[in-house]
Every structure is written in C-alpha cells, then in structure tokens.
Design a protein around this motif. Structure first.
Motif, PDB file in Angstrom:
ATOM      1  N   VAL B 121       0.830  -1.209   0.000  1.00 34.44           N
ATOM      2  CA  VAL B 121       0.000   0.000   0.000  1.00 34.44           C
ATOM      3  C   VAL B 121       0.868   1.264   0.000  1.00 34.44           C
ATOM      4  N   LEU B 122       2.094   1.121   0.554  1.00 35.64           N
ATOM      5  CA  LEU B 122       3.013   2.272   0.569  1.00 35.64           C
ATOM      6  C   LEU B 122       3.342   2.753  -0.846  1.00 35.64           C
ATOM      7  N   ILE B 123       3.415   1.811  -1.795  1.00 33.22           N
ATOM      8  CA  ILE B 123       3.859   2.200  -3.146  1.00 33.22           C
ATOM      9  C   ILE B 123       2.987   3.316  -3.730  1.00 33.22           C
ATOM     10  N   PRO B 124       1.665   3.106  -3.851  1.00 39.59           N
ATOM     11  CA  PRO B 124       0.870   4.202  -4.432  1.00 39.59           C
ATOM     12  C   PRO B 124       0.839   5.447  -3.553  1.00 39.59           C
ATOM     13  N   ILE B 125       0.803   5.247  -2.235  1.00 36.07           N
ATOM     14  CA  ILE B 125       0.684   6.416  -1.355  1.00 36.07           C
ATOM     15  C   ILE B 125       1.935   7.289  -1.460  1.00 36.07           C
ATOM     16  N   LEU B 157      11.259   5.786  -6.276  1.00 39.72           N
ATOM     17  CA  LEU B 157      11.554   6.034  -4.870  1.00 39.72           C
ATOM     18  C   LEU B 157      10.609   5.229  -3.976  1.00 39.72           C
ATOM     19  N   ALA B 158       9.323   5.213  -4.335  1.00 37.02           N
ATOM     20  CA  ALA B 158       8.315   4.505  -3.529  1.00 37.02           C
ATOM     21  C   ALA B 158       8.618   3.010  -3.482  1.00 37.02           C
ATOM     22  N   CYS B 159       9.026   2.444  -4.624  1.00 40.61           N
ATOM     23  CA  CYS B 159       9.327   1.010  -4.653  1.00 40.61           C
ATOM     24  C   CYS B 159      10.543   0.699  -3.790  1.00 40.61           C
ATOM     25  N   THR B 160      11.537   1.587  -3.823  1.00 35.09           N
ATOM     26  CA  THR B 160      12.717   1.382  -2.987  1.00 35.09           C
ATOM     27  C   THR B 160      12.341   1.391  -1.516  1.00 35.09           C
ATOM     28  N   ILE B 161      11.530   2.376  -1.122  1.00 35.42           N
ATOM     29  CA  ILE B 161      11.100   2.450   0.274  1.00 35.42           C
ATOM     30  C   ILE B 161      10.306   1.198   0.642  1.00 35.42           C
ATOM     31  N   ALA B 162       9.385   0.789  -0.231  1.00 30.65           N
ATOM     32  CA  ALA B 162       8.550  -0.382   0.047  1.00 30.65           C
ATOM     33  C   ALA B 162       9.396  -1.639   0.185  1.00 30.65           C
ATOM     34  N   LEU B 163      10.458  -1.718  -0.630  1.00 33.73           N
ATOM     35  CA  LEU B 163      11.340  -2.885  -0.570  1.00 33.73           C
ATOM     36  C   LEU B 163      12.060  -2.933   0.777  1.00 33.73           C
ATOM     37  N   LEU B 164      12.500  -1.761   1.256  1.00 38.39           N
ATOM     38  CA  LEU B 164      13.189  -1.704   2.556  1.00 38.39           C
ATOM     39  C   LEU B 164      12.224  -2.026   3.690  1.00 38.39           C
ATOM     40  N   VAL B 165      10.998  -1.522   3.586  1.00 39.56           N
ATOM     41  CA  VAL B 165      10.014  -1.792   4.634  1.00 39.56           C
ATOM     42  C   VAL B 165       9.678  -3.289   4.659  1.00 39.56           C
ATOM     43  N   SER B 166       9.553  -3.909   3.479  1.00 39.04           N
ATOM     44  CA  SER B 166       9.273  -5.359   3.502  1.00 39.04           C
ATOM     45  C   SER B 166      10.444  -6.145   4.066  1.00 39.04           C
ATOM     46  N   TRP B 167      11.652  -5.631   3.844  1.00 38.58           N
ATOM     47  CA  TRP B 167      12.835  -6.268   4.445  1.00 38.58           C
ATOM     48  C   TRP B 167      12.710  -6.257   5.962  1.00 38.58           C
ATOM     49  N   LYS B 168      12.334  -5.085   6.476  1.00 39.71           N
ATOM     50  CA  LYS B 168      12.180  -4.913   7.925  1.00 39.71           C
ATOM     51  C   LYS B 168      11.100  -5.851   8.462  1.00 39.71           C
ATOM     52  N   ILE B 169       9.982  -5.962   7.748  1.00 39.50           N
ATOM     53  CA  ILE B 169       8.853  -6.744   8.261  1.00 39.50           C
ATOM     54  C   ILE B 169       9.102  -8.250   8.128  1.00 39.50           C
TER      55      ILE B 169
END
Lengths: 252, 336
Positions: B121-125, B157-169
């Motif tokens: 959901v982070l990607i589009p937001i 940028l959004a995909c990069t952030i989402a990838l890092l967040v999924s790494w964390k989760i």
C-alpha cells in the motif's frame, strides 16, 4: 471515393484478424507494424529502425517491473494467504452483502495496485462463490442448480468488474503507462500518469455505484429464480406423461 | 516553489536514464537466474527473450552516444522482431521456483498479519505524495526527481522504500525479493511486453499516417463538427474494437489515433487526460462483454462448472452497457 487511401489501414486488419485467430499478440502486433510499413512503401531497413526508435521511446511502460520485487517478497511470506483469510472472514448474512463487501475491497485494492491479490482462481472459485452460495442456502434451503450457477456467475463478474474499473487509477498499471506513452509520442506534453489515473476515478465510482445497486437487488432476483425453478419442478411432477418417475416411485 | 525555474532533465538523481538502467539491471539479473535454472523447460530461449528486452534498457542510451541513433534504432528494431518471433513460436515459458508450501505460507501470513499489506500500500501512497509535494526538491544543483517524468521518479523512490520496509517486516532481503520476482515476471511472460509493443505500433501508425486514413473514413459518415457524435463514436468504437480483439490495449492506439487525437484533441481542443482515461474504460466495457477475453469471461465459467459458459458475460452485460453510457456523457461533460 478514389481519393480515399485505405492502404495504411491494412495493419488494423492484421490486428483484428490476428487477435481473433488467437495468434501470439506480440507476433500479431509486430506483423501489423510490418504490413503497415510495407503498405505505405516504407523501406524495410527504415521500418526496422522505426520499430527500434518507437520501442525505445516507450520504455517507461516497463516501469511496472520495479513493483514486482516488492509484491514477490510479500507473496513469499503469505500475502495471498492473508487475502484469502480476509475473504473467508467476510461477515454477512446474505449473498448480496458478501458480494458487495468483496466488490468494494477488491476495487479499492486494485486502485492501490494490488491487482493479483485475488482473482478467479485464487479467491472466486475456492472462497467467494461457495460463500455466496452458502449464504443463500442458509436462507432459502436447498438451491436448484440454476440458482447456484447464477450466484457463481455473479461472484465471477464481481471480481472482473471490480478489478477492471479499479486498476486504471493505479499510475504504474500498464494501461495508464500506455496512454501516457501514446500522448507523449503524439507530441502532447505536460500530462503525467497521475493525471490519467485521477481521471479514471469518476468512472471507477460510477462502476461501484452501478454494480452495488445491481447487487442490492440481487436478493430479490435469487428469490424469484428459486420460485421459478420450484414452479417448473412442480409442473414437471404434475404432468401425467411423466410415467417414468411415477413407475419409479411405485417400485420404491 | 523554487527560485530556479529551469528544470534540466540531466541534473536529477532519479533521472529517467537512471531508472531505465535500474530496470535493465533487474531484467539482466532475472536472465542470470533463468540461466541458472537447469531444469527450465525453455531455459535458453526464455533467457534470450529477456536478454534482448533488457539490453534495450542497459545499452540503449550508451549505444546512441557511441554508434549514433540510426544504428541503435536498427539493432533495437531487430531485437523487437526476434522478441516477437520467440513469443510467437511459444519459446518463452515458466521455469522452476522454490516456493514454501501452502501451509508454511499460511503460517507466515498469520504471523505477520495485516502488516504484510503495508509495503504494497506504501507504493501508491508514497508515489502520489512525492508527485504532488516533493517533486521540486533540490539537493544543491540536483533535482531529486526527473522534472519531465515526475511520476516515474516518484514510483522508483516509492518502490525502494517499500522494498526496505518489507525487508524490515519479513526479513526477506531486497536481493531475495529480486530473485522471487522472476516467478511473477515469468508468469506474466510475453504479456509484460505487449503494452510497449502496442505503443510502438502506435508510433508506426503515426509514421504511416494511419490516423489520417481513419480520419478520411470517419468524415464519410460523421460530420467532424458534431462533438457529441464524435464522443459516441470514440467510446462505442473502443468497446466494439475491444470486443472483436478481446483486448482494450490493442484497440486503444487505433481508435485514439483515428478519432480522439485528430477530431477531439486537435479539432475541438479536448482535454487529453480525461479523454484517454475514459476512452480506455469504454474499452473495458467491451472486455466485459466478449468471449474473446477468455481469461476473464470463459475460464471462470469453467472453473465454476457453470452449465452456460457465457453466463458470466450475461451477468456483466447490464453493468457494462450502463457504464458505457455513463462514460459517453461523462466524457462529453468534462473534456471540452
């Protein structure tokens, strides 16, 4: 009429026939390009270079590839299973309420780019259709096959309509990028995929309203269909010509 | 917002060229993974298919600088033809993927719960927020985003952030995410390239003046001054063409080049963004009504064992026609 030059339209005929005969779409589209080029007399080498130029200029269409690693890793850790658990947990006493809930969530998640979260094979067949049929059976008792089919078809339609009219809001979806590339190629500047996505919202809302309205009236349709099937059945039982079943009953 | 009103496409961190390079590296990574998949039924041809595609992204811009536009376009054009032949001869397929069993994934799903939805959901937001608010950020002389492709820069940028967040989760690293994405890319297969091929065909139509030919044909039947009839023709044409071909994407370049662009945009000054968005949706109304879109309309009927294999289409027709009518009036109302 003689001034009308229809040769550039040959490629369109190739597309229509090629898609209708179910050839591989990439092959059909490339052939259509070749036929169009030949028809208007473009030199072969120039035509191939035109292919290359136009293909290279629409590379932004591949940007959806950036999203796939995120979705892939989430699926590896159970994203679809989580979605299934959610669908299985939909609370609703009636068929139309279950379908409506699914429709709303499916359209909204498609708008956020979660297009493969659910689907005909993943969720409709194993979960949504049985749940919708089950809810009707709870209410009305045993359902005739025609009614079960009708509810199943509605479940499948819910999934299609919700995804179709939700996905174009998501800016990195193929359709949006295709429109964006088309406008840029034709020299119309200053349009971002975001604008196109925003203009998909009115139709998406209309789809939501129209289909929810139909689902709200679906309960009455189920009742009518059950009544029609029962009447048909009782008529069949009453007809005297139906001696076979009468004989069977006697022998029992 | 910024004092400097001279956006320069070259001086941005997430420039479109860098994004293409990134896409190219992702595709090449998948090519290597495919080559390592020894049990892949169509290992070499599938790898070649994606290599030809990926090389357009990795070598395209460098090649223009080195050997010039003409030569670069030529080899890319040859790539395109080979890509189409490989797909047409059915030489691109799925491989083998290590995937945990259903039960393990269900356990993971229960463990992570709804947190699993967060990165997706982070990607589009993030994309929308960045596009609207952060697009003009500058780091020294550098723009963060490519000023001509703000949405795509924001998406990256959004995909990069989402990838890092999924790494964390999930503790699944970005590298693992890349490997896993081969399963998705392969399951989409040649269809991943179809939009780009159609955009290319749209470009060929421009060179061949196909739009002008459709224009001449249309003016035989409809007066180009009649705005409403043109809107009807575009929307209904999109729906009908989609029904014949089973694919709205394929109908789009034809109908838009033939009707929307010359008559509505150039002729009557219609606003392009709503015009094409609603036009595409009119095509989708056609998708709902045709057995040619078998994946959506016929396969589900088979999955559900319906007696009447057209029953899903029959259920969809009332919604589709209502929406087509709404689209026509909506388009007429907003584009002029």
């Amino acid at each position: 009429m003689t001034e009308l030059n229809l040769l550039p339209l040959l490629g369109i005929a190739v597309i229509v026939i090629g898609f209708a005969l179910r050839f591989n779409p990439l092959l059909v589209v490339t052939s259509a390009g070749l036929v169009t080029g030949f028809a208007v007399g473009i030199d072969f080498v120039d035509l191939i270079a035109t292919f290359g130029e136009k293909f290279m200029n629409s590379r932004q269409l591949a940007s959806f590839l950036l999203i796939l690693p995120v979705i892939a890793i989430l699926e590896r850790y159970g994203l679809q299973q989580r979605a299934k658990a959610w669908v299985a947990g939909i609370k609703g006493a009636t068929t139309s309420r279950i379908l409506s809930m699914y429709f709303v969530v499916r359209e909204c998640s498609a708008a956020l780019g979660l297009i493969n979260l659910a689907g005909q094979a993943q969720t409709v067949r194993p979960l949504l259709a049985p749940m919708a049929i089950g809810a009707a059976a709870n209410q009305y008792g045993d359902l005739p096959q025609d009614v079960k089919d009708m509810i199943g078809a509605h479940a499948a339609a819910c999934d299609n309509i919700a995804v179709f009219f939700g996905e174009d809001i998501f800016i990195a979806f193929g359709a949006v990028l295709l429109m964006d590339a088309f406008l840029k190629e034709n020299g119309i500047a200053g349009i971002e995929p975001l604008h196109i996505g925003l203009w998909a919202i009115p139709t998406a809302i209309a789809a939501l309203i129209v289909h929810l309205f139909r689902l709200a009236r679906f309960e009455a349709k189920i009742r009518a269909e059950i009544a029609r099937c029962q009447q048909q059945q009782s008529e069949e039982e009453q007809t005297p010509s139906n001696t076979n079943s009468a004989l069977k009953e006697e022998s029992l | 917002m910024s004092l400097m009103n001279t956006p320069d496409a070259q001086s941005s961190l997430l420039s479109i060229d860098n994004i293409y390079l990134l896409i190219g590296f992702i595709v090449m990574f998948l090519v290597v993974k495919t080559l390592q998949d020894k049990a892949h039924p169509k290992r070499l041809t599938t790898a070649l298919f994606w290599f030809l595609f990926g090389s357009v992204f990795i070598f395209g811009d460098a090649s223009i600088a080195l050997i010039g536009e003409r030569n670069t376009y030529l080899w890319i054009g040859i790539n395109v033809v080979i890509i189409a032949l490989l797909a047409g001869m059915n030489m691109v397929s799925m491989g083998n993927y290590e995937m945990p069993c259903e039960r393990a994934k269900t356990e993971d799903a229960n463990r992570f719960g709804n947190k699993l939805f967060v990165p997706a959901v982070l990607i589009p937001i993030v994309t929308v927020i960045c596009t609207i608010i952060l697009s003009e950020i500058q780091l020294g002389d550098f723009y963060l985003f490519d000023q001509e492709h703000v949405t795509l820069s924001a998406l990256t940028l959004a995909c990069t952030i989402a990838l890092l967040v999924s790494w964390k989760i999930t503790k699944g690293s970005p590298l693992q995410a890349l490997s896993e994405s081969r399963r998705l890319v392969d399951s989409i297969g040649w269809a991943a390239i179809l939009p780009q091929m159609l955009a290319m065909l749209g470009g060929v139509f421009i060179v061949a003046n196909t739009g002008t030919a459709i224009q001449d044909l249309v003016t035989l039947f409809i007066s180009p001054d009649n705005r409403f009839m043109l809107v009807v023709l575009y929307c209904v044409g999109m729906a009908l063409f989609t029904m014949i071909m089973g694919n709205a994407f394929a109908a789009f370049p034809v109908m838009t080049a033939g009707i929307a662009l010359p008559f509505l945009i150039q002729g009557h000054g219609a606003d392009p963004a709503p015009l094409v968005a609603i036009g595409m949706y009119s095509g989708y109304c056609g998708t709902l009504m045709t057995p040619m879109a078998a994946n959506f309309n016929i396969v589900p009927a088979a999955l559900l064992d319906l007696k009447d294999k057209y029953q899903v289409i029959k259920v969809q027709i009332p919604t589709a026609i209502t929406l087509l009518v709404i689209n026509i009036f909506l388009m007429y109302g907003v584009v002029f």
